[in-house]
Design an enzyme around this catalytic site. Structure first.
Site, PDB file in Angstrom:
ATOM      1  N   ASN A 125     -42.367 -26.297  17.700  1.00 37.99           N
ATOM      2  CA  ASN A 125     -41.366 -27.233  18.275  1.00 37.99           C
ATOM      3  C   ASN A 125     -42.017 -28.066  19.430  1.00 37.99           C
ATOM      4  O   ASN A 125     -41.322 -28.788  20.270  1.00 37.99           O
ATOM      5  CB  ASN A 125     -40.002 -26.622  18.566  1.00 37.99           C
ATOM      6  CG  ASN A 125     -40.188 -25.399  19.655  1.00 37.99           C
ATOM      7  OD1 ASN A 125     -41.414 -25.207  20.208  1.00 37.99           O
ATOM      8  ND2 ASN A 125     -39.156 -24.930  20.144  1.00 37.99           N
ATOM      9  N   HIS A 128     -42.748 -27.499  25.339  1.00 38.38           N
ATOM     10  CA  HIS A 128     -41.817 -26.672  26.504  1.00 38.38           C
ATOM     11  C   HIS A 128     -41.275 -27.356  27.629  1.00 38.38           C
ATOM     12  O   HIS A 128     -41.899 -28.366  28.079  1.00 38.38           O
ATOM     13  CB  HIS A 128     -42.840 -25.568  26.900  1.00 38.38           C
ATOM     14  CG  HIS A 128     -42.286 -24.860  28.152  1.00 38.38           C
ATOM     15  ND1 HIS A 128     -41.459 -23.752  27.821  1.00 38.38           N
ATOM     16  CD2 HIS A 128     -42.209 -24.953  29.325  1.00 38.38           C
ATOM     17  CE1 HIS A 128     -41.061 -23.157  28.957  1.00 38.38           C
ATOM     18  NE2 HIS A 128     -41.554 -23.867  30.097  1.00 38.38           N
TER      19      HIS A 128
HETATM   20  N1  UDP Z   1     -39.023 -19.287  19.329  1.00 36.19           N
HETATM   21  C1  UDP Z   1     -39.635 -18.828  18.018  1.00 36.19           C
HETATM   22  N2  UDP Z   1     -38.527 -18.230  17.478  1.00 36.19           N
HETATM   23  C2  UDP Z   1     -37.315 -18.095  17.946  1.00 36.19           C
HETATM   24  C3  UDP Z   1     -37.048 -18.464  19.012  1.00 36.19           C
HETATM   25  C4  UDP Z   1     -38.032 -19.258  19.744  1.00 36.19           C
HETATM   26  O1  UDP Z   1     -40.641 -18.904  17.585  1.00 36.19           O
HETATM   27  O2  UDP Z   1     -36.299 -17.665  17.089  1.00 36.19           O
HETATM   28  C5  UDP Z   1     -40.158 -19.751  20.026  1.00 36.19           C
HETATM   29  C6  UDP Z   1     -40.170 -21.419  20.234  1.00 36.19           C
HETATM   30  O3  UDP Z   1     -41.355 -21.938  20.320  1.00 36.19           O
HETATM   31  C7  UDP Z   1     -39.233 -21.521  21.376  1.00 36.19           C
HETATM   32  C8  UDP Z   1     -39.996 -20.432  22.321  1.00 36.19           C
HETATM   33  O4  UDP Z   1     -40.150 -19.329  21.502  1.00 36.19           O
HETATM   34  O5  UDP Z   1     -39.719 -22.853  22.105  1.00 36.19           O
HETATM   35  C9  UDP Z   1     -39.364 -19.891  23.454  1.00 36.19           C
HETATM   36  O6  UDP Z   1     -38.182 -19.714  23.084  1.00 36.19           O
HETATM   37  P1  UDP Z   1     -36.852 -20.171  24.247  1.00 36.19           P
HETATM   38  O7  UDP Z   1     -35.617 -19.474  23.702  1.00 36.19           O
HETATM   39  O8  UDP Z   1     -36.980 -20.186  25.792  1.00 36.19           O
HETATM   40  O9  UDP Z   1     -36.747 -21.822  23.564  1.00 36.19           O
HETATM   41  P2  UDP Z   1     -37.026 -23.129  24.487  1.00 36.19           P
HETATM   42  O10 UDP Z   1     -36.827 -22.789  25.860  1.00 36.19           O
HETATM   43  O11 UDP Z   1     -38.552 -23.505  24.317  1.00 36.19           O
HETATM   44  O12 UDP Z   1     -36.234 -24.206  23.693  1.00 36.19           O
HETATM   45 MG    MG Z   2     -37.000 -21.261  27.356  1.00 39.45          MG
END
Ligand code: UDP
Ligand code: MG
Length: 162
Positions: A125, A128
């Protein structure tokens, strides 16, 4: 020196947030597009560096996700290539940046958001952004030393804030 002590004294509601173009975003040539969105919104860049983080560093960065099944793979991926790490400053930037990013899953992200416009898959995605002010403070201090910040006043500042 910590994050708050580096903030200009006159800006009580100013915040800083940690933004990073992930290895997939870098490989896809999206650093410029992502910087552009923060610049044109009016936010101020206060620190930036192009680095390949260690897996250990990424484990610290994502420590709150250590029990998730994707944690190991995520940390390995995030250290597999260069990231473009940045600190941006502006009014309410932590929340506004998260809105600019879109949802964690690009499939749930609205068109117009960075993830909604530029990527497809949750594990790739591209960007960050800190999710809370407390996490922003921790992440900024994890990624940047005091001497890596630039103290400057964009000429646009007087036209962005009343
Ligand atoms: N991620 C993933 N699978 C999931 C959820 C998250 O690979 O089911 C990865 C994704 O790259 C995400 C990162 O883990 O950006 C960190 O997760 P978070 O929930 O903190 O999401 P963010 O803050 O990046 O939106
Ligand atoms: Mg996060």
């Amino acid at each position: 020196m910590g994050f708050y002590s580096r903030m200009p004294a006159s800006s009580a509601d100013m915040e800083r947030t940690f933004i990073a173009v992930k290895p997939d975003g870098v490989q896809r040539g999206l650093c410029g597009e992502i910087i552009k969105r923060f610049e044109t919104r009016g936010f101020k860049l206060v620190a930036a560096k192009f680095v390949q983080a260690s897996e250990d560093h990424m484990k610290k960065h994502y420590l709150d996700l250590k029990d998730m099944p994707f944690y190991a793979g995520l940390c390995k991926y995030m250290s597999s290539g260069p990231v473009f790490a940045m600190v941006w400053e502006g009014q309410s930037i932590v929340k506004l940046a998260r809105m600019m990013l879109g949802e964690t899953n690009p499939a749930d992200s609205k068109p117009g958001s960075i993830r909604g416009d530029l990527c497809i898959n949750i594990g790739r995605n591209i960007i960050h952004g800190s999710d809370t002010l407390d996490n922003a403070k921790m992440e900024v201090d994890l990624w940047f030393k005091a001497e890596e910040f630039v103290n400057w006043t964009p000429c646009s500042q007087a036209f962005l804030y009343e």
